[in-house]
Design an enzyme around this catalytic site. Structure first.
Site, PDB file in Angstrom:
ATOM      1  N   GLU A  53       0.862  -1.203   0.000  1.00 11.77           N
ATOM      2  CA  GLU A  53       0.000   0.000   0.000  1.00 11.77           C
ATOM      3  C   GLU A  53       0.899   1.255   0.000  1.00 11.77           C
ATOM      4  OE1 GLU A  53      -1.635   0.649   3.938  1.00 11.77           O
ATOM      5  OE2 GLU A  53      -3.398   1.695   3.147  1.00 11.77           O
ATOM      6  N   ASN A 116      -7.073   6.118  -1.702  1.00 12.46           N
ATOM      7  CA  ASN A 116      -5.974   5.198  -1.417  1.00 12.46           C
ATOM      8  C   ASN A 116      -6.214   4.008  -2.362  1.00 12.46           C
ATOM      9  OD1 ASN A 116      -4.215   3.314  -0.347  1.00 12.46           O
ATOM     10  ND2 ASN A 116      -4.599   3.901   1.780  1.00 12.46           N
ATOM     11  N   LYS A 133      -9.542   1.950  -1.856  1.00 13.64           N
ATOM     12  CA  LYS A 133      -9.765   1.431  -0.493  1.00 13.64           C
ATOM     13  C   LYS A 133     -11.101   1.898   0.085  1.00 13.64           C
ATOM     14  CE  LYS A 133      -7.098   1.271   3.877  1.00 13.64           C
ATOM     15  NZ  LYS A 133      -5.789   1.744   4.426  1.00 13.64           N
ATOM     16  N   GLU A 152      -6.152   8.843   7.684  1.00  9.65           N
ATOM     17  CA  GLU A 152      -6.687   8.365   6.395  1.00  9.65           C
ATOM     18  C   GLU A 152      -8.087   8.913   6.129  1.00  9.65           C
ATOM     19  OE1 GLU A 152      -6.026   4.626   4.527  1.00  9.65           O
ATOM     20  OE2 GLU A 152      -4.820   3.961   6.204  1.00  9.65           O
ATOM     21  N   CYS A 178      -4.987  -3.124   3.031  1.00  5.15           N
ATOM     22  CA  CYS A 178      -4.675  -2.999   4.461  1.00  5.15           C
ATOM     23  C   CYS A 178      -5.872  -3.212   5.392  1.00  5.15           C
ATOM     24  CB  CYS A 178      -3.980  -1.667   4.733  1.00  5.15           C
ATOM     25  SG  CYS A 178      -3.182  -1.672   6.366  1.00  5.15           S
ATOM     26  N   ASN A 203       0.242  -1.117   5.577  1.00  3.82           N
ATOM     27  CA  ASN A 203       1.158  -0.342   6.437  1.00  3.82           C
ATOM     28  C   ASN A 203       0.549  -0.432   7.822  1.00  3.82           C
ATOM     29  OD1 ASN A 203       3.183   1.823   4.897  1.00  3.82           O
ATOM     30  ND2 ASN A 203       1.445   1.189   3.635  1.00  3.82           N
TER      31      ASN A 203
HETATM   32  N1  CDT Z   1      -3.012   1.466   6.522  1.00  4.95           N
HETATM   33  C1  CDT Z   1      -3.954   0.871   7.270  1.00  4.95           C
HETATM   34  O1  CDT Z   1      -5.059   0.624   6.807  1.00  4.95           O
HETATM   35  N2  CDT Z   1      -3.633   0.592   8.553  1.00  4.95           N
HETATM   36  C2  CDT Z   1      -4.540  -0.035   9.453  1.00  4.95           C
HETATM   37  C3  CDT Z   1      -4.371   0.490  10.831  1.00  4.95           C
HETATM   38  C4  CDT Z   1      -5.507   0.078  11.678  1.00  4.95           C
HETATM   39  S1  CDT Z   1      -5.029  -0.255  13.279  1.00  4.95           S
HETATM   40  C5  CDT Z   1      -6.227  -1.384  13.799  1.00  4.95           C
HETATM   41  C6  CDT Z   1      -4.342  -1.553   9.471  1.00  4.95           C
HETATM   42  O2  CDT Z   1      -5.323  -2.290   9.387  1.00  4.95           O
HETATM   43  O3  CDT Z   1      -3.229  -2.012   9.597  1.00  4.95           O
END
Ligand code: CDT
Length: 302
Positions: A53, A116, A133, A152, A178, A203
């Site tokens: 991502e 995203n 996303k 985000e 993600c 990430n």
């Molecule tokens: N980039 C991204 O979507 N990060 C989210 C952070 C959420 S923390 C529960 C992830 O799911 O990793």
């Protein structure tokens, strides 16, 4: 090729984990890293290489960026564009497909929209699939007292393309990104379309400022989500991290290739640029799709 009366459908997929991309790095040095990983995948006869991502930049939603020009410098308003063209040129030369995530600035009816996004590129370097996303984590405004932000919801709008699948390289391939992996409907939407493979980049910070008591479970929940998505939909899942300490935020690695059984068949062991790959037998889905999860058939009523 036919083996024992069954069609042998295999696709060799590489997961190209990235170590941190720092602010000073800039796109040219990042593209050089992506090219190196792509060449390694091609030299191992991979059909497809999957990048994380937001793979051209640091994960900028971790910062409160007030200047619009600075914020937009992290977005791509065209794909491909001159900054990333080398990746497309090399892929065409090497005859390898790829999937990559980036921040997309789209103009819709004269209005700027920020997504995203991830794309699926075939072996002739044509963009054949795009996903924006849908599940955006984090906050709509900066949070006081958090060691880093997740903005985000402030920087992007939810994707408006749904969960698509595309047929290429003998497989039906879908994408999610993600946080989507934590929601069963993401994988289910792809599974219901008969996807053979779900590709996703992530990430994921090791520390969750909102929920610190779960920090020791971060890697477990990453694997749990992806393995459940694979098993419950009888499909391959390829999850690829941007890992390591990026501008002070430690992110998990453990990029994984997961079989339709839910078993992890390959996993990165570092928090740096690292390539893993596996020859994915699409036939391994068959029993899950036609027996255990054949909704409505006699076989599914055990
Ligand atoms: N980039 C991204 O979507 N990060 C989210 C952070 C959420 S923390 C529960 C992830 O799911 O990793």
């Amino acid at each position: 090729m036919k083996m024992s009366g069954k069609v042998n459908r295999k696709i060799k997929i590489a997961a190209a984990q990235l170590g941190p991309i720092n602010k000073v790095d800039g796109r040219p040095s990042t593209i050089r890293r992506l090219l190196e990983l792509m060449r390694e995948a091609a030299s191992s006869s991979c059909d497809l290489v999957v990048f994380p991502e937001l793979a051209f930049t640091p994960f900028f939603p971790h910062w409160n960026i007030e200047d619009e020009g600075e914020l937009e410098s992290y977005f791509e308003s065209e794909m491909p564009n001159q900054n990333v063209q080398a990746l497309f040129d090399e892929a065409r030369k090497l005859e390898i497909g790829f999937s990559i995530g980036y921040a997309e600035l789209a103009i819709d009816d004269g209005i700027k929209k920020y997504f995203n996004t991830s794309i699926l590129v075939d072996k002739s370097s044509g963009i054949i699939g795009k996903y924006r996303k849908i599940h955006l984590p984090g906050f709509r405004s900066p949070q006081k007292g958090h060691p880093f932000q997740n903005l985000e919801k402030m920087y992007f709008e939810p994707g408006n393309l749904g969960f698509g699948t595309w047929e290429t390289m003998g497989a039906k391939i879908g994408m999610c990104i993600c946080y989507d992996r934590r929601w069963p409907e993401s994988f289910r939407s792809l599974g219901a379309q008969g996807a053979d493979i779900a590709l996703l980049g992530y990430n994921t910070p090791m520390h969750n400022p909102l929920f610190p008591e779960s920090d020791h479970l971060t890697c477990f929940h990453n694997a749990l989500s992806m393995q459940a998505g694979a098993y419950q939909n009888g499909m391959w899942v390829v999850g690829v991290a941007k890992a390591g300490c990026e501008e002070g935020v430690m992110q998990i690695g453990q990029s994984s290739i997961i079989a339709p059984s839910g078993e992890i068949v390959s996993m990165c062991t570092s928090l740096e640029d690292e390539l893993i790959y596996h020859s994915c037998d699409l036939g391994l889905s068959d029993s899950y799709k036609s027996k255990i999860f054949a909704v409505g058939s006699d076989e599914s009523r055990m």
